[in-house]
Design an enzyme around this catalytic site. Structure first.
Site, PDB file in Angstrom:
ATOM      1  N   SER A  87       0.819  -1.216   0.000  1.00 52.58           N
ATOM      2  CA  SER A  87       0.000   0.000   0.000  1.00 52.58           C
ATOM      3  C   SER A  87       0.851   1.264   0.000  1.00 52.58           C
ATOM      4  CB  SER A  87      -0.915   0.020   1.223  1.00 52.58           C
ATOM      5  OG  SER A  87      -1.861  -1.017   1.158  1.00 52.58           O
ATOM      6  N   HIS A 116      -2.937   0.503  -4.801  1.00 49.38           N
ATOM      7  CA  HIS A 116      -2.390  -0.648  -5.523  1.00 49.38           C
ATOM      8  C   HIS A 116      -2.723  -0.469  -7.002  1.00 49.38           C
ATOM      9  CE1 HIS A 116      -1.488  -3.291  -1.957  1.00 49.38           C
ATOM     10  NE2 HIS A 116      -2.264  -2.369  -1.417  1.00 49.38           N
ATOM     11  N   HIS A 145      -4.978  -9.483  -1.782  1.00 48.30           N
ATOM     12  CA  HIS A 145      -5.161  -9.816  -0.376  1.00 48.30           C
ATOM     13  C   HIS A 145      -6.239 -10.884  -0.232  1.00 48.30           C
ATOM     14  CE1 HIS A 145      -3.774  -5.613  -0.599  1.00 48.30           C
ATOM     15  NE2 HIS A 145      -3.139  -5.844   0.539  1.00 48.30           N
ATOM     16  N   GLU A 169      -9.834  -9.701   0.000  1.00 47.63           N
ATOM     17  CA  GLU A 169     -10.546  -9.240  -1.193  1.00 47.63           C
ATOM     18  C   GLU A 169     -11.471 -10.314  -1.755  1.00 47.63           C
ATOM     19  OE1 GLU A 169      -8.081  -6.601  -3.966  1.00 47.63           O
ATOM     20  OE2 GLU A 169      -6.524  -7.528  -2.724  1.00 47.63           O
ATOM     21  N   MET A 208      -2.053  -7.232   6.903  1.00 45.44           N
ATOM     22  CA  MET A 208      -3.043  -8.085   6.251  1.00 45.44           C
ATOM     23  C   MET A 208      -2.500  -8.751   4.991  1.00 45.44           C
ATOM     24  SD  MET A 208      -6.227  -5.396   6.598  1.00 45.44           S
ATOM     25  CE  MET A 208      -6.494  -4.476   8.126  1.00 45.44           C
ATOM     26  N   SER A 209      -1.182  -8.948   4.922  1.00 45.01           N
ATOM     27  CA  SER A 209      -0.597  -9.496   3.692  1.00 45.01           C
ATOM     28  C   SER A 209       0.739 -10.161   4.002  1.00 45.01           C
ATOM     29  CB  SER A 209      -0.386  -8.369   2.669  1.00 45.01           C
ATOM     30  OG  SER A 209       0.603  -7.457   3.144  1.00 45.01           O
ATOM     31  N   HIS A 232      -7.379   3.936   6.366  1.00 50.43           N
ATOM     32  CA  HIS A 232      -6.498   3.662   5.230  1.00 50.43           C
ATOM     33  C   HIS A 232      -5.907   4.953   4.681  1.00 50.43           C
ATOM     34  CE1 HIS A 232      -4.825   1.126   2.126  1.00 50.43           C
ATOM     35  NE2 HIS A 232      -5.318   1.907   1.182  1.00 50.43           N
TER      36      HIS A 232
END
Length: 273
Positions: free
Chosen positions: A31, A62, A84, A87, A212-213, A248
């Site tokens: 990100s 992204h 991710h 998603e 988260m990744s 975010h």
């Protein structure tokens, strides 16, 4: 498994029709960190939606494209934007590009992300070298039948994040008087941010940052024998540490601020590795 091998072959073949570059580095840009893709020269850019079997990025920050070219004299392939699990993609779809990058020829991978700082000594804008990880999503893309041509059934994860590349990162940072943290990254699925109680639990378990990744891609990379370096941009302090909500937008704002230091660090690592 034959279907996976065919998909890898088709995606790789399509990319090789667009460029003759055989990359040695794979870069996964998280990100707000996709700006590094603009540093690549003699570049060929391929949108994900043109590559057979690639998902598409749906998250702000992204760009959703593959950039192949030269960085600091090294041939690289960069993902400007990742996929991710939150998603809605399967864990195999999330990690499919790593398989393709391996087929293109990479033997080293830099994986980056924006993360929340759990260690209270961290500050927003810090860069953290990942020393190890905790998989609290309890998902593993290697589940199912193993294809020996892609990697061993039980890959060793004791050196998931290369000690050699971590040492090099610190050396490059020292050359440029850049402050680096180093710590353990914890993966959760998201997309909700963590609760203050969860953050307190993670700190007690030894986590320094949460995101988260990253972990799924690292599992596949190590299965494929790729040497990995991970860098987290500490975009904020995690829930409950400061009396403010998380967003975010804040992640993107901090990523913009660290851009010069991040580019300088990565360029130096790629040049010397």
């Amino acid at each position: 498994m034959e279907e996976l091998l065919q998909k890898i072959e088709e995606a790789t073949g399509f990319i090789q029709q667009q460029t003759e570059v055989a990359p040695e580095w794979g870069l996964i840009l998280g990100s707000g960190l996709g700006v590094l893709g603009s540093e690549i020269t003699d570049a060929v850019t391929i949108p994900y939606n043109q590559i057979p079997h690639f998902p598409t990025s749906t998250v702000e920050g992204h760009a959703g494209q593959l950039v192949i070219g030269t960085l600091e004299g090294k041939k690289v392939v960069a993902m400007q934007g990742r996929f991710h699990y939150y998603e809605g993609y399967s864990i195999q779809e999330v990690t499919f590009p790593v398989r393709v990058m391996k087929a293109l020829g990479i033997d080293k991978m830099l994986v980056t992300n924006a993360a929340g700082g759990i260690d209270t000594n961290y500050a927003a804008g810090d860069l953290m070298i990942i020393s190890d990880h905790l998989n609290f999503a309890f998902q593993n893309p290697l589940m199912g039948k193993n294809e020996e041509s892609l990697g061993a059934r039980f890959p060793d994860m004791s050196d998931a994040y290369s000690a050699r590349l971590r040492q090099l990162a610190h050396s490059v940072a020292e050359e440029h008087a850049t402050k680096l943290q180093e710590g353990v990254y914890l993966w959760l699925t998201g997309p909700s941010y963590e609760t203050p109680a969860e953050i307190r639990m993670m700190r007690k378990l030894g986590a320094d940052a949460v995101g988260m990744s990253t972990v799924p891609e690292v599992l596949i990379a190590r299965h494929a024998g790729i040497e990995v370096l991970g860098i987290s941009c500490i975009a904020n302090l995690a829930a409950g540490i400061l009396p403010q909500p998380l967003s975010h937008a804040e992640v993107m704002e901090v990523a913009e601020q660290v851009k010069p230091r991040f580019i300088q660090l990565v360029r130096g690592i790629v040049a010397q590795a």
